[in-house]
Design a protein around this motif. Structure first.
Motif, PDB file in Angstrom:
ATOM      1  N   PHE A 165      18.014 -16.898  13.359  1.00 30.73           N
ATOM      2  CA  PHE A 165      17.788 -15.849  12.376  1.00 30.73           C
ATOM      3  C   PHE A 165      17.583 -14.556  13.155  1.00 30.73           C
ATOM      4  N   GLU A 166      18.549 -13.648  13.043  1.00 33.92           N
ATOM      5  CA  GLU A 166      18.514 -12.408  13.818  1.00 33.92           C
ATOM      6  C   GLU A 166      17.635 -11.389  13.097  1.00 33.92           C
ATOM      7  N   MET A 167      16.620 -10.903  13.788  1.00 32.75           N
ATOM      8  CA  MET A 167      15.653 -10.001  13.185  1.00 32.75           C
ATOM      9  C   MET A 167      15.976  -8.528  13.381  1.00 32.75           C
ATOM     10  N   CYS A 168      16.948  -8.214  14.240  1.00 37.45           N
ATOM     11  CA  CYS A 168      17.285  -6.807  14.429  1.00 37.45           C
ATOM     12  C   CYS A 168      18.716  -6.658  14.926  1.00 37.45           C
ATOM     13  N   ALA A 169      19.210  -5.440  14.781  1.00 37.98           N
ATOM     14  CA  ALA A 169      20.532  -5.070  15.281  1.00 37.98           C
ATOM     15  C   ALA A 169      20.358  -3.802  16.111  1.00 37.98           C
ATOM     16  N   ILE A 170      21.115  -3.703  17.186  1.00 38.98           N
ATOM     17  CA  ILE A 170      21.010  -2.522  18.039  1.00 38.98           C
ATOM     18  C   ILE A 170      22.236  -1.631  17.854  1.00 38.98           C
ATOM     19  N   ASN A 171      22.035  -0.372  18.113  1.00 39.17           N
ATOM     20  CA  ASN A 171      23.110   0.613  17.970  1.00 39.17           C
ATOM     21  C   ASN A 171      23.909   0.680  19.272  1.00 39.17           C
ATOM     22  N   GLU A 172      24.479  -0.447  19.621  1.00 39.79           N
ATOM     23  CA  GLU A 172      25.259  -0.510  20.858  1.00 39.79           C
ATOM     24  C   GLU A 172      26.316  -1.591  20.747  1.00 39.79           C
ATOM     25  N   SER A 199      15.297 -14.817  16.446  1.00 39.31           N
ATOM     26  CA  SER A 199      15.927 -14.124  17.566  1.00 39.31           C
ATOM     27  C   SER A 199      15.793 -12.617  17.420  1.00 39.31           C
ATOM     28  N   GLU A 200      15.616 -11.956  18.526  1.00 39.78           N
ATOM     29  CA  GLU A 200      15.550 -10.497  18.574  1.00 39.78           C
ATOM     30  C   GLU A 200      16.821  -9.904  19.173  1.00 39.78           C
ATOM     31  N   ASP A 201      17.825 -10.743  19.462  1.00 36.63           N
ATOM     32  CA  ASP A 201      19.024 -10.272  20.158  1.00 36.63           C
ATOM     33  C   ASP A 201      20.282 -10.752  19.455  1.00 36.63           C
ATOM     34  N   CYS A 202      20.843  -9.897  18.629  1.00 31.20           N
ATOM     35  CA  CYS A 202      22.058 -10.230  17.885  1.00 31.20           C
ATOM     36  C   CYS A 202      23.304 -10.077  18.756  1.00 31.20           C
ATOM     37  N   GLY A 203      23.135  -9.680  20.006  1.00 34.02           N
ATOM     38  CA  GLY A 203      24.265  -9.485  20.903  1.00 34.02           C
ATOM     39  C   GLY A 203      24.819  -8.077  20.768  1.00 34.02           C
ATOM     40  N   GLN A 204      25.957  -7.855  21.364  1.00 36.25           N
ATOM     41  CA  GLN A 204      26.577  -6.526  21.326  1.00 36.25           C
ATOM     42  C   GLN A 204      28.044  -6.629  20.920  1.00 36.25           C
TER      43      GLN A 204
END
Length: 191
Positions: free
Chosen positions: A74-81, A129-134
């Motif tokens: 379960f992805e808890m965040c998305a990064i702007n990258e 999970s805190e890392d949805c990947g890039q």
């Protein structure tokens, strides 16, 4: 695998029984859900399609394969990258670029994280999970969360709940078990 899993529930209506897990209550222990959605291509077009599609929903759950995962994440965040290690399905391969030049560096799920983490804390097949990947999964999730924020999309007086679920290959968690978890997550986040 994600397409197979989603196609099993897409365009169906199902009743789900939930058990209240203190301290988080439920509006109802029996919930009727109609699953609607779209299988998105794994490319930029797919990452942009979702933001125009979900205005009339009570929640958004994106599902994608993480071939290295051994549990449902379960992805808890998305990064702007975006920094793709391989090309997407249209041949695009981004390196060290922003998903949205004007966006924040990090966006968090709009689903109620504490109740999700608590409800699945004893499930050995799930991890937070805190890392949805890039890759495109993160790009899609980021665009969704950014759109919810910028457009003020709501469901029942709160931000439209949205989460990304990375699934492992079926050899690690069976298709039936993944479907069961996905349906329970769906029933919980619309509450």
């Amino acid at each position: 695998p994600s397409k197979i899993l989603v196609e099993r529930i897409l365009d169906s209506t199902q009743f789900h029984q939930l058990q209240e897990i203190s301290p988080y209550g439920l509006e109802s222990e029996t919930i009727e859900l109609t699953y609607a959605g779209k299988i998105l291509p794994v490319d930029e077009e797919g990452s942009r399609l979702s933001i125009d599609y979900f205005e009339d929903f009570d929640a958004v759950i994106h599902v994608g394969l993480n071939e290295k995962a051994k549990k449902i994440r379960f992805e808890m965040c998305a990064i702007n990258e975006s920094d793709f290690r391989i090309p997407d399905n249209s041949g695009r391969q981004l390196a060290e670029s922003f998903v949205d030049e004007s966006g924040l560096a990090l966006l968090h799920t709009t689903a109620h994280r504490p109740s999700i983490a608590h409800a699945f804390s004893d499930n050995d097949a799930v991890e937070i999970s805190e890392d949805c990947g890039q890759f495109v999964c993160n790009e899609t999730y980021y665009r969704t969360l950014h759109s919810i924020e910028n457009r003020g999309l709501q469901s029942r007086g709160r931000a439209l709940p949205a989460i990304f679920v990375h699934i492992p290959p079926f050899e690690f968690v069976s298709e039936e078990k993944q479907l069961e978890i996905l349906c329970e997550l769906s029933a919980r986040i619309v509450q």
